[in-house]
Structures are given as structure tokens and as C-alpha cells.
Write an enzyme that holds these catalytic residues in place. Structure first.
Site, mmCIF file in Angstrom:
data_model
loop_
_atom_site.group_PDB
_atom_site.id
_atom_site.type_symbol
_atom_site.label_atom_id
_atom_site.label_comp_id
_atom_site.label_asym_id
_atom_site.label_seq_id
_atom_site.Cartn_x
_atom_site.Cartn_y
_atom_site.Cartn_z
ATOM 1 N N ARG A 4 -50.411 -53.434 53.942
ATOM 2 C CA ARG A 4 -49.691 -54.449 54.716
ATOM 3 C C ARG A 4 -50.643 -55.569 55.132
ATOM 4 N NH1 ARG A 4 -50.455 -57.202 59.389
ATOM 5 N NH2 ARG A 4 -48.526 -57.825 60.352
ATOM 6 N N HIS A 31 -52.738 -61.099 54.737
ATOM 7 C CA HIS A 31 -53.919 -61.947 54.831
ATOM 8 C C HIS A 31 -54.444 -62.466 53.500
ATOM 9 C CE1 HIS A 31 -54.103 -61.250 59.080
ATOM 10 N NE2 HIS A 31 -53.992 -59.956 58.862
#
Length: 111
Positions: A76, A81
């Protein structure tokens, strides 16, 4: 201490995993890569799964220590990111090879 009831996080994980399975049920890898809506929806569901896991990871690791909960949680973080660095093949393989096991683990905890 989780902000919500643990059962709600487990339900989030189950619903997102089921949604992913529906999204990719009748497509192949090439279609997955070329269908932006399906790819984006799948990524979004993995974000939900990872966030839910991060909220209850201690309990998950205690109840089912052999499952790589942190890897899913970290996936995740990678998606969020490193958005442009996400390899569709990794997402596809995770979905085809591992998602069923994750779903089974969560369903076991809900009983």
C-alpha cells in the site's frame, strides 16, 4: 488501539479483495494493463486493504503469524508513494497468486 471496530477493518479488507476479484474475473493481463479504469480501481482497492491492515496489524500478526501482513501493508505504501513506479505485472501477479490467500485469512478471522 484501532479507531474503528476490528470487524469493520476486516470487512473493508474482504470487500476490497472481493471487488478486485470481480474487476479482473474475465480479463487477461494485457487487458488489465490497457484498461485504465480497471487498473486504477484495483490499485485503489489495494490501498484500502493496506490501510485497513495497518490499523489492525498487531492483531493480524498475532492471530495468523505465518501470513505476510507487513508485505501487504508495505505494498500500500509503495502504491501511494511510488505511483509511477508501480509495475502492472506485480499487481497482476499479486492479484492472481496471493489475493485468494489473503481473503481466506480474513474470512477465517471473521468466524
Amino acid at each position: 488501539m484501532p479507531k474503528r471496530d476490528i470487524e469493520l477493518y476486516l470487512q473493508d479488507i474482504e470487500e476490497s479483495a472481493n471487488a478486485i476479484q470481480v474487476y479482473i474475473a474475465d480479463i487477461d493481463f494485457e487487458t488489465f494493463c490497457n484498461d485504465r479504469k480497471t487498473y486504477s480501481a484495483t490499485i485503489r482497492e489495494y490501498t484500502i486493504i493496506g490501510e485497513a491492515i495497518s490499523q489492525v496489524i498487531g492483531m493480524l500478526e498475532e492471530k495468523i503469524p505465518d501470513y505476510p501482513w507487513r508485505m501487504v501493508k508495505d505494498f500500500r505504501n509503495f502504491i501511494v508513494h511510488e505511483y509511477f513506479g508501480v509495475d502492472a505485472k506485480i499487481v497482476w501477479d499479486l492479484t492472481k497468486l496471493e489475493l485468494g490467500t489473503l481473503l481466506h485469512c480474513v474470512q477465517t478471522l471473521q468466524k
